[in-house]
Design a protein around this motif. Structure first.
Motif, PDB file in Angstrom:
ATOM      1  N   LEU A  27      66.515 -50.609  43.828  1.00 21.70           N
ATOM      2  CA  LEU A  27      66.566 -50.180  42.432  1.00 21.70           C
ATOM      3  C   LEU A  27      66.288 -48.687  42.315  1.00 21.70           C
ATOM      4  O   LEU A  27      66.959 -47.984  41.543  1.00 21.70           O
ATOM      5  N   GLU A  45      61.148 -52.497  45.530  1.00 17.56           N
ATOM      6  CA  GLU A  45      61.973 -51.828  44.525  1.00 17.56           C
ATOM      7  C   GLU A  45      62.876 -50.741  45.098  1.00 17.56           C
ATOM      8  O   GLU A  45      63.518 -50.007  44.342  1.00 17.56           O
ATOM      9  N   ASN A  96      55.178 -50.268  40.580  1.00 16.42           N
ATOM     10  CA  ASN A  96      56.614 -50.369  40.314  1.00 16.42           C
ATOM     11  C   ASN A  96      56.882 -51.237  39.083  1.00 16.42           C
ATOM     12  O   ASN A  96      57.451 -52.326  39.195  1.00 16.42           O
ATOM     13  N   TRP A 144      60.458 -52.863  38.544  1.00 18.17           N
ATOM     14  CA  TRP A 144      60.791 -53.962  39.466  1.00 18.17           C
ATOM     15  C   TRP A 144      59.950 -55.206  39.151  1.00 18.17           C
ATOM     16  O   TRP A 144      60.459 -56.328  39.193  1.00 18.17           O
ATOM     17  N   SER A 158      59.636 -46.771  38.459  1.00 16.76           N
ATOM     18  CA  SER A 158      60.038 -47.603  39.592  1.00 16.76           C
ATOM     19  C   SER A 158      59.211 -47.295  40.830  1.00 16.76           C
ATOM     20  O   SER A 158      58.871 -48.191  41.600  1.00 16.76           O
ATOM     21  N   SER A 182      54.216 -57.747  43.562  1.00  9.74           N
ATOM     22  CA  SER A 182      55.075 -57.755  42.377  1.00  9.74           C
ATOM     23  C   SER A 182      55.433 -59.183  41.977  1.00  9.74           C
ATOM     24  O   SER A 182      55.469 -59.517  40.784  1.00  9.74           O
TER      25      SER A 182
END
Length: 207
Positions: free
Chosen positions: A165, A162, A82, A85, A199, A55
């Motif tokens: 989140l 993530e 994700n 994120w 997510s 990410s």
């Protein structure tokens, strides 16, 4: 502003009844307990899951003009699962903040924000009967305390991924959904469940 904040907190506190003060104190202690638990995986043993780098790489390349690619000049292939994120990390990178440190801070913030939502959801699931100390406001405090000491919750929130989140969005979406059903509110939960779906893939299952 510095002088107004304590006054506002004092005014807010004085406006609470005994039950409200117990709840506020309990949630504050749960958040403090989670913070100590969380720091145990951030300070003595800085913990990251290597997949978080995926990410971070996509976020960096996006903000540097290379698009959503794993490396500069590479193919624009969705190698992440994700998006929410990844885009949040891109925003962090775009404003000049270090992603590794910011991921830790966000993991803590989302974790803290999840605790009162879990309390609110549990409270609404309990029957409205009994006086203190068995009032549902007090009994519902078991849930955030149990979550605060949960090792998986603290570890995975600090992983750089993530998870924090996802937990926050899941708790918020479920709480909001119950509120809408009971109080005929506008369906904000639909948007929250959408964010949940982007997510992690299993967000679709919860939705």
């Amino acid at each position: 502003m510095d002088r107004l904040l304590p006054l506002r907190l004092q005014t807010w506190w004085s406006g609470l009844d005994d039950s409200g003060r117990r709840t506020a104190t309990g949630l504050s202690l749960a958040c403090l307990l989670y913070t100590v638990h969380y720091l145990a995986y951030c300070l003595p043993q800085p913990f990251f899951i290597e997949d978080a780098g995926i990410s971070f790489a996509y976020a960096r390349n996006l903000m540097e003009g290379d698009g959503l690619a794993t490396y500069s000049g590479g193919p624009r292939v969705e190698g992440y699962s994700n998006p929410s994120w990844t885009f949040l990390m891109a925003l962090v990178y775009g404003v000049g903040l270090p992603m590794f440190t910011s991921a830790k801070v966000l993991g803590w913030l989302f974790g803290v924000a999840t605790l009162p939502l879990v309390w609110g959801l549990t409270r609404r699931a309990l029957p409205d009967r009994g006086d203190a100390p068995f009032h549902r406001d007090n009994i519902a405090l078991i849930a955030p305390f149990a979550l605060a000491i949960n090792v998986q919750f603290a570890v995975w929130n600090s992983s750089g991924l993530e998870n924090s989140l996802f937990c926050f969005l899941l708790a918020w979406a479920l709480f909001r959904c119950v509120v809408e059903l009971e109080e005929d509110r506008k369906p904000l939960s639909a948007f929250l469940f959408f964010l949940l779906c982007i997510s992690r893939p299993e967000g679709i299952m919860y939705t």
